[in-house]
Design an enzyme around this catalytic site. Sequence first.
Site, PDB file in Angstrom:
ATOM      1  CB  SER A 146      -0.834  -0.015   1.284  1.00  0.00           C
ATOM      2  OG  SER A 146      -1.436   1.246   1.521  1.00  0.00           O
ATOM      3  CE1 TYR A 159      -4.315  -2.052   5.145  1.00  0.00           C
ATOM      4  CE2 TYR A 159      -2.970  -0.108   4.755  1.00  0.00           C
ATOM      5  CZ  TYR A 159      -3.746  -1.136   4.269  1.00  0.00           C
ATOM      6  OH  TYR A 159      -3.940  -1.263   2.917  1.00  0.00           O
TER       7      TYR A 159
END
Length: 264
Positions: A146, A159
């Site tokens: 990401s 995350y």
Amino acid sequence: MTNTSRTPVPAPPPGAGTDLTGRTALVTGGGSGIGRACALALARSGAAVHVVDRDAETAKAVAEATGGEAHVVDLADPGAIDLLPLGIDVLVNNAGLQHVAPITEFPAERFELIQRVMVTAPFLLMRRTLPHMYAGGWGRVVNVSSVHGLRASAYKSAYVAAKHALEGLSKVAAIEGAPFGVTSNCVNPGYVRTPLVEGQIRDQATAHGISEGDVLADVLLARSPVKRLLEPEEVAAAVLWLCGPHSGYLTGASLPLDGGWTAG
Ligand code: NAD
């Protein structure tokens, strides 16, 4: 004496596409969003596809659409990973989940679960599938990281930590795999139009009493010079390219698909 540094490497013809006929791919989180798009793209390129997801309905639907096989597995369970197939040439580590809270309020068990699904499971899958790739002299590991593997945002500690760890794992796999013709890379999307993100847009619009368009422009895309969501098919196209004939020299890299976010 031969100068090995100048030994010509046979180049594939320019424009040759990705033909994965005879190859076998495994996509985690293949039932939805980016994973689904990757499974479909890999199958269209000729690969046999294993769709791994904890959601039985979507995993089976994608397996049917790809002519592949569904594996209904919770990747938080190492014992379940032990039952997945060994003969994999293309491993796409994609499954992921999000939890948003300040560190001071972040539930410890949620933090630990996110590391298990997004770091330990990719490690266990690499450990399981790399021997077959090494033996065949060819393999591709693509880790769906990401922009949060490269940058941090508030309230996403688990995350961001997991994606940064995945970046490190991917680089180690690249170094270890190089002598065997195995590459390992990350792709780093910004916000992608998936059920996950569409839900976030709706929730934030309700929470802040603003329109969905304003959530998109002022919250999600605030740091992206390209003012639109990325499509899952665009991520899948990059993943496919990393499995193609022109990408053998690209390894240990992180490919930002972030509309320029990390350029700023
Ligand atoms: P999604 O929620 O649409 O799909 C994720 C899939 O993973 C689901 O099918 C879910 O069932 C599966 N999954 C989750 N936990 C699992 C577990 N424990 N065991 C087995 N399967 C599990 O999400 P998405 O948006 O397609 O995200 C896919 C990946 O892309 C994630 O790693 C995410 O972090 C990454 N990513 C997404 C975006 C985005 O904007 N959507 C941006 C950057 C990176």
